[in-house]
Design a protein around this motif. Structure first.
Motif, PDB file in Angstrom:
ATOM      1  N   ASP A 138      24.300  50.518  -5.878  1.00  0.00           N
ATOM      2  CA  ASP A 138      24.525  50.775  -7.302  1.00  0.00           C
ATOM      3  C   ASP A 138      23.825  52.034  -7.804  1.00  0.00           C
ATOM      4  N   VAL A 168      21.315  46.626  -4.067  1.00  0.00           N
ATOM      5  CA  VAL A 168      22.505  45.985  -4.602  1.00  0.00           C
ATOM      6  C   VAL A 168      23.726  46.867  -4.368  1.00  0.00           C
ATOM      7  N   ARG A 174      15.668  39.195  -0.258  1.00  0.00           N
ATOM      8  CA  ARG A 174      15.408  39.843  -1.549  1.00  0.00           C
ATOM      9  C   ARG A 174      16.695  40.482  -2.042  1.00  0.00           C
ATOM     10  N   PRO A 175      17.585  39.667  -2.598  1.00  0.00           N
ATOM     11  CA  PRO A 175      18.923  40.163  -2.956  1.00  0.00           C
ATOM     12  C   PRO A 175      18.883  41.343  -3.930  1.00  0.00           C
ATOM     13  N   ALA A 176      17.836  41.438  -4.738  1.00  0.00           N
ATOM     14  CA  ALA A 176      17.802  42.506  -5.740  1.00  0.00           C
ATOM     15  C   ALA A 176      17.327  43.839  -5.172  1.00  0.00           C
ATOM     16  N   THR A 206      17.094  34.214  -4.186  1.00  0.00           N
ATOM     17  CA  THR A 206      16.439  34.576  -2.939  1.00  0.00           C
ATOM     18  C   THR A 206      16.458  33.378  -1.980  1.00  0.00           C
ATOM     19  N   TYR A 259      28.432  45.298  -8.192  1.00  0.00           N
ATOM     20  CA  TYR A 259      28.046  43.881  -8.266  1.00  0.00           C
ATOM     21  C   TYR A 259      26.778  43.735  -9.084  1.00  0.00           C
ATOM     22  N   ARG A 260      26.641  42.578  -9.749  1.00  0.00           N
ATOM     23  CA  ARG A 260      25.392  42.248 -10.409  1.00  0.00           C
ATOM     24  C   ARG A 260      24.637  41.294  -9.502  1.00  0.00           C
ATOM     25  N   VAL A 261      23.305  41.291  -9.642  1.00  0.00           N
ATOM     26  CA  VAL A 261      22.526  40.400  -8.779  1.00  0.00           C
ATOM     27  C   VAL A 261      22.575  38.992  -9.339  1.00  0.00           C
ATOM     28  N   GLN A 262      23.355  38.136  -8.697  1.00  0.00           N
ATOM     29  CA  GLN A 262      23.393  36.733  -9.122  1.00  0.00           C
ATOM     30  C   GLN A 262      22.863  35.835  -8.031  1.00  0.00           C
ATOM     31  N   GLY A 279      30.018  37.969  -4.865  1.00  0.00           N
ATOM     32  CA  GLY A 279      29.233  38.834  -3.976  1.00  0.00           C
ATOM     33  C   GLY A 279      30.177  39.626  -3.097  1.00  0.00           C
ATOM     34  N   SER A 329      18.616  41.692   2.382  1.00  0.00           N
ATOM     35  CA  SER A 329      19.496  41.254   1.308  1.00  0.00           C
ATOM     36  C   SER A 329      19.526  39.734   1.171  1.00  0.00           C
TER      37      SER A 329
END
Ligand code: CUA
Length: 316
Positions: A254, A277, A272-274, A287, A281-284, A240, A269
């Motif tokens: 992104d 973004v 609701r991390p997605a 929540t 970074y990818r959403v890994q 992250g 964030s």
């Protein structure tokens, strides 16, 4: 000047005078035109009453000068109110730099307040006189509204977001604090007291009040318990973004858009991390909705903010 007048609350903040002046102006305008209209109705009813049965009134087909006057005059009066109201609103909207920050959580049916130094209060708020105070507010359940009549400030506290407001008290004393949004059957009991103190009394109160961890310490503990640092770090393992210095910085997402990393962004964030973004970074991240209370969120955010401050002081 309204001290002895029971319907008007005491004015005890820097913006109270401006709000009252606008309010009184609008009342005066309304009273003036109400009196004018009712006076005219009464006068015309007497003056032009039908005196004999034979009297036939002369029809009137309009008066352009009159029409224009009563359209244009209210237009400029309303524009004046709008401009004046906007000026008061904006001066009331942006907290000044360096304001003391206090975190407020509303829940059925109490106000919980956290000072950055770690003191917590319920339905009581102690603040120093003559210094700006910024409130960051959230609610654990339904809509509440934080209202201090003597300061002329009121703000709805809405689920799922932060509301902020600020005030600068001008007089020491005790003032009412209300919830001004119907929030359930004990809404009327969701009240409290604001104590405005001389700065030295406030310092004494701060050091005398039972204090646990500071907000930053509590936030750090929570941050580590939730394992945030396992991903939010530099190097290979950092899945992250690094959080040092992120608060108050401009973040590129992104989709190419940029935004200011403020409290609301950090809160979103975490829950609701997605939603937004950071580029690269990818959403890994899972929540944390339901795993962290609003008070906990404020603590974690205070900790992330403290990282930002550290960063700033170390870079020349
Ligand atoms: Cu909370 Cu009404």
């Amino acid at each position: 000047m309204w001290e002895g007048f029971p319907l008007f609350p005491e004015a005890a903040s820097t913006i109270a005078g401006g709000v009252d002046a606008l309010y009184l102006f609008m009342v005066a305008i309304s009273v003036f035109f109400s009196a004018l209209i009712f006076g005219a109705i009464f006068y015309f009813a007497m003056r032009y009453r039908r005196r004999t049965l034979e009297e036939i009134p002369k029809p009137i087909h309009g008066n352009m000068a009159l029409e224009i006057t009563w359209s244009v005059a209210p237009f400029f009066l309303l524009l004046l109110m709008f401009g004046w109201g906007t000026a008061v609103f904006f001066s009331n909207f942006h907290p000044p730099e360096g304001a003391t920050e206090i975190f407020v959580t509303g829940k059925q049916w109490m106000w919980k307040l956290q000072h950055p130094e770690g003191q917590r209060e319920i339905n009581e708020l102690h603040v120093p006189v003559g210094r700006p105070v910024k409130l960051t507010m959230a609610t654990e359940d339904v809509i509440h509204s934080f209202y201090i009549p003597a300061f002329r400030v009121k703000k709805d506290v809405v689920p799922g977001m932060y509301s902020t407001m600020w005030f600068q008290p001008t007089k020491t004393g005790k003032y009412h604090l209300f919830c001004a949004e119907y929030c359930g059957n004990q809404h009327s009991g969701m009240i409290g007291t604001v104590y405005v103190m001389e700065p030295q009394d406030y310092e004494a109160w701060l050091s005398g009040a039972p204090r646990g961890e500071t907000l930053v310490q509590a936030g750090r503990r929570l941050f580590e318990r939730l394992g945030c640092q396992t991903c939010h770090r530099a190097g290979e393992e950092g899945r992250g973004p690094v959080l040092e210095g992120v608060f108050g910085s401009t973040v590129t997402l992104d989709n190419g858009s940029k935004l200011l990393a403020d409290e609301a962004y950090l809160r979103e964030s975490i829950l609701r991390p997605a939603a937004k973004v950071v580029a690269g970074y990818r959403v890994q991240m899972p929540t944390f909705q339901g795993q962290i209370s609003e008070e906990g969120l404020m603590q974690v955010i205070a900790y992330i903010k403290s990282m930002a401050r550290k960063e700033r002081t170390t870079t020349p």
